[in-house]
Design a protein around this motif. Structure first.
Motif, PDB file in Angstrom:
ATOM      1  N   TYR A  80       0.850  -1.200   0.000  1.00  0.00           N
ATOM      2  CA  TYR A  80       0.000   0.000   0.000  1.00  0.00           C
ATOM      3  C   TYR A  80       0.879   1.241   0.000  1.00  0.00           C
ATOM      4  CZ  TYR A  80      -3.737   3.204   1.551  1.00  0.00           C
ATOM      5  OH  TYR A  80      -4.647   4.227   1.651  1.00  0.00           O
ATOM      6  N   ILE A  81       1.826   1.290   0.923  1.00  0.00           N
ATOM      7  CA  ILE A  81       2.697   2.457   1.050  1.00  0.00           C
ATOM      8  C   ILE A  81       3.547   2.648  -0.203  1.00  0.00           C
ATOM      9  CG2 ILE A  81       4.674   3.383   2.341  1.00  0.00           C
ATOM     10  CD1 ILE A  81       3.317   2.132   4.881  1.00  0.00           C
ATOM     11  N   ALA A  82       4.057   1.561  -0.766  1.00  0.00           N
ATOM     12  CA  ALA A  82       4.867   1.661  -1.987  1.00  0.00           C
ATOM     13  C   ALA A  82       4.039   2.211  -3.143  1.00  0.00           C
ATOM     14  CB  ALA A  82       5.462   0.305  -2.344  1.00  0.00           C
ATOM     15  N   TRP A  83       2.801   1.722  -3.284  1.00  0.00           N
ATOM     16  CA  TRP A  83       1.942   2.218  -4.354  1.00  0.00           C
ATOM     17  C   TRP A  83       1.631   3.696  -4.140  1.00  0.00           C
ATOM     18  CZ3 TRP A  83      -2.518   4.763  -5.199  1.00  0.00           C
ATOM     19  CH2 TRP A  83      -2.989   4.772  -6.510  1.00  0.00           C
ATOM     20  N   ALA A  84       1.271   4.050  -2.918  1.00  0.00           N
ATOM     21  CA  ALA A  84       0.934   5.443  -2.613  1.00  0.00           C
ATOM     22  C   ALA A  84       2.138   6.353  -2.831  1.00  0.00           C
ATOM     23  CB  ALA A  84       0.417   5.561  -1.183  1.00  0.00           C
ATOM     24  N   GLU A  85       3.306   5.899  -2.472  1.00  0.00           N
ATOM     25  CA  GLU A  85       4.524   6.698  -2.659  1.00  0.00           C
ATOM     26  C   GLU A  85       4.814   6.914  -4.137  1.00  0.00           C
ATOM     27  OE1 GLU A  85       7.437   9.161  -1.732  1.00  0.00           O
ATOM     28  OE2 GLU A  85       6.285   8.168  -0.160  1.00  0.00           O
ATOM     29  N   CYS A  86       4.588   5.918  -4.930  1.00  0.00           N
ATOM     30  CA  CYS A  86       4.875   5.995  -6.362  1.00  0.00           C
ATOM     31  C   CYS A  86       3.834   6.819  -7.124  1.00  0.00           C
ATOM     32  CB  CYS A  86       4.957   4.581  -6.932  1.00  0.00           C
ATOM     33  SG  CYS A  86       5.433   4.525  -8.669  1.00  0.00           S
ATOM     34  N   TYR A  87       2.556   6.611  -6.819  1.00  0.00           N
ATOM     35  CA  TYR A  87       1.494   7.183  -7.643  1.00  0.00           C
ATOM     36  C   TYR A  87       0.687   8.304  -6.989  1.00  0.00           C
ATOM     37  CZ  TYR A  87       2.406   3.043 -10.442  1.00  0.00           C
ATOM     38  OH  TYR A  87       3.015   2.093 -11.193  1.00  0.00           O
ATOM     39  N   LEU A  88       0.533   8.277  -5.680  1.00  0.00           N
ATOM     40  CA  LEU A  88      -0.376   9.220  -5.023  1.00  0.00           C
ATOM     41  C   LEU A  88       0.323  10.453  -4.470  1.00  0.00           C
ATOM     42  CD1 LEU A  88      -3.262   9.801  -4.187  1.00  0.00           C
ATOM     43  CD2 LEU A  88      -2.897   8.410  -2.153  1.00  0.00           C
ATOM     44  N   PRO A 137       3.080  11.988  -5.294  1.00  0.00           N
ATOM     45  CA  PRO A 137       3.505  13.001  -6.272  1.00  0.00           C
ATOM     46  C   PRO A 137       2.350  13.913  -6.707  1.00  0.00           C
ATOM     47  CG  PRO A 137       4.446  10.882  -6.845  1.00  0.00           C
ATOM     48  CD  PRO A 137       3.456  10.641  -5.740  1.00  0.00           C
ATOM     49  N   ILE A 138       1.157  13.364  -6.827  1.00  0.00           N
ATOM     50  CA  ILE A 138      -0.014  14.165  -7.193  1.00  0.00           C
ATOM     51  C   ILE A 138      -0.355  15.129  -6.064  1.00  0.00           C
ATOM     52  CG2 ILE A 138      -2.486  14.081  -7.699  1.00  0.00           C
ATOM     53  CD1 ILE A 138      -1.911  11.335  -9.025  1.00  0.00           C
ATOM     54  N   LEU A 139      -0.306  14.644  -4.835  1.00  0.00           N
ATOM     55  CA  LEU A 139      -0.611  15.519  -3.696  1.00  0.00           C
ATOM     56  C   LEU A 139       0.375  16.677  -3.620  1.00  0.00           C
ATOM     57  CD1 LEU A 139      -1.505  12.985  -0.861  1.00  0.00           C
ATOM     58  CD2 LEU A 139      -3.053  14.449  -2.166  1.00  0.00           C
ATOM     59  N   ARG A 140       1.644  16.390  -3.885  1.00  0.00           N
ATOM     60  CA  ARG A 140       2.657  17.450  -3.836  1.00  0.00           C
ATOM     61  C   ARG A 140       2.410  18.507  -4.914  1.00  0.00           C
ATOM     62  NH1 ARG A 140       6.213  13.245  -2.001  1.00  0.00           N
ATOM     63  NH2 ARG A 140       6.650  12.549  -4.106  1.00  0.00           N
ATOM     64  N   GLU A 141       1.975  18.085  -6.078  1.00  0.00           N
ATOM     65  CA  GLU A 141       1.759  19.015  -7.189  1.00  0.00           C
ATOM     66  C   GLU A 141       0.434  19.761  -7.089  1.00  0.00           C
ATOM     67  OE1 GLU A 141       2.027  17.007 -10.912  1.00  0.00           O
ATOM     68  OE2 GLU A 141       4.056  16.287 -10.530  1.00  0.00           O
ATOM     69  N   GLU A 142      -0.606  19.087  -6.616  1.00  0.00           N
ATOM     70  CA  GLU A 142      -1.964  19.621  -6.714  1.00  0.00           C
ATOM     71  C   GLU A 142      -2.500  20.271  -5.445  1.00  0.00           C
ATOM     72  OE1 GLU A 142      -3.703  19.719  -9.521  1.00  0.00           O
ATOM     73  OE2 GLU A 142      -2.066  18.751 -10.605  1.00  0.00           O
ATOM     74  N   SER A 143      -1.787  20.184  -4.351  1.00  0.00           N
ATOM     75  CA  SER A 143      -2.352  20.738  -3.125  1.00  0.00           C
ATOM     76  C   SER A 143      -1.250  21.233  -2.196  1.00  0.00           C
ATOM     77  CB  SER A 143      -3.193  19.681  -2.401  1.00  0.00           C
ATOM     78  OG  SER A 143      -2.367  18.716  -1.809  1.00  0.00           O
ATOM     79  N   CYS A 144      -1.673  21.821  -1.122  1.00  0.00           N
ATOM     80  CA  CYS A 144      -0.722  22.278  -0.115  1.00  0.00           C
ATOM     81  C   CYS A 144      -0.489  21.208   0.950  1.00  0.00           C
ATOM     82  CB  CYS A 144      -1.220  23.577   0.522  1.00  0.00           C
ATOM     83  SG  CYS A 144      -2.785  23.394   1.390  1.00  0.00           S
ATOM     84  N   LEU A 145      -1.110  20.052   0.768  1.00  0.00           N
ATOM     85  CA  LEU A 145      -0.926  18.964   1.732  1.00  0.00           C
ATOM     86  C   LEU A 145       0.472  18.386   1.618  1.00  0.00           C
ATOM     87  CD1 LEU A 145      -4.269  17.009   1.302  1.00  0.00           C
ATOM     88  CD2 LEU A 145      -3.650  18.566   3.154  1.00  0.00           C
ATOM     89  N   SER A 146       1.045  18.066   2.728  1.00  0.00           N
ATOM     90  CA  SER A 146       2.344  17.401   2.715  1.00  0.00           C
ATOM     91  C   SER A 146       2.225  16.107   3.516  1.00  0.00           C
ATOM     92  CB  SER A 146       3.432  18.310   3.285  1.00  0.00           C
ATOM     93  OG  SER A 146       3.128  18.641   4.623  1.00  0.00           O
ATOM     94  N   MET A 147       1.484  15.179   2.958  1.00  0.00           N
ATOM     95  CA  MET A 147       1.295  13.887   3.607  1.00  0.00           C
ATOM     96  C   MET A 147       2.203  12.857   2.951  1.00  0.00           C
ATOM     97  SD  MET A 147      -2.827  13.673   4.053  1.00  0.00           S
ATOM     98  CE  MET A 147      -2.765  12.214   5.079  1.00  0.00           C
ATOM     99  N   SER A 148       2.837  12.063   3.769  1.00  0.00           N
ATOM    100  CA  SER A 148       3.640  10.973   3.231  1.00  0.00           C
ATOM    101  C   SER A 148       2.737   9.767   2.972  1.00  0.00           C
ATOM    102  CB  SER A 148       4.737  10.586   4.229  1.00  0.00           C
ATOM    103  OG  SER A 148       4.161   9.938   5.355  1.00  0.00           O
ATOM    104  N   ALA A 149       3.264   8.809   2.257  1.00  0.00           N
ATOM    105  CA  ALA A 149       2.519   7.575   2.015  1.00  0.00           C
ATOM    106  C   ALA A 149       2.225   6.867   3.331  1.00  0.00           C
ATOM    107  CB  ALA A 149       3.298   6.670   1.066  1.00  0.00           C
ATOM    108  N   SER A 150       3.153   6.930   4.273  1.00  0.00           N
ATOM    109  CA  SER A 150       2.922   6.329   5.601  1.00  0.00           C
ATOM    110  C   SER A 150       1.801   7.047   6.341  1.00  0.00           C
ATOM    111  CB  SER A 150       4.202   6.363   6.439  1.00  0.00           C
ATOM    112  OG  SER A 150       5.182   5.536   5.860  1.00  0.00           O
TER     113      SER A 150
END
Length: 89
Positions: free
Chosen positions: A55-63, A65-78
């Protein structure tokens, strides 16, 4: 009543999440959003199983990067995985 089969593809979950948002069903939308990485990580596995590392690996790879580009959220995959556990369990 016309019933339609419930799909198990990641795109089916996105459709459900968007429909929930449109109808202001925010908890349902959040649940769907947090399930999507599980579904996607499972789809990549031969044995159709997932776990926290996948789950974390998928989120780190695909999710994230989108959060970093599209929002002010700074959430890690963990962080997302911990949120998933808090909300869904």
């Amino acid at each position: 009543m016309n019933w339609k089969p419930v799909g198990m593809r990641p795109s089916d979950y996105v459709v459900e999440m968007r429909a929930a948002m449109e109808h202001k069903l925010y908890i349902s939308a959040l649940n769907a959003a947090l399930i999507i990485p599980d579904v996607c990580a499972t789809a990549l596995e031969e044995n159709n199983r997932t776990n926290s590392k996948k789950y974390i690996a998928w989120a780190e790879c695909y999710l994230t990067p989108i959060l970093r580009e599209e929002s002010c959220l700074s959430m890690s995959a963990s962080d997302i995985y911990q949120l998933r556990n808090s909300v869904l369990h």
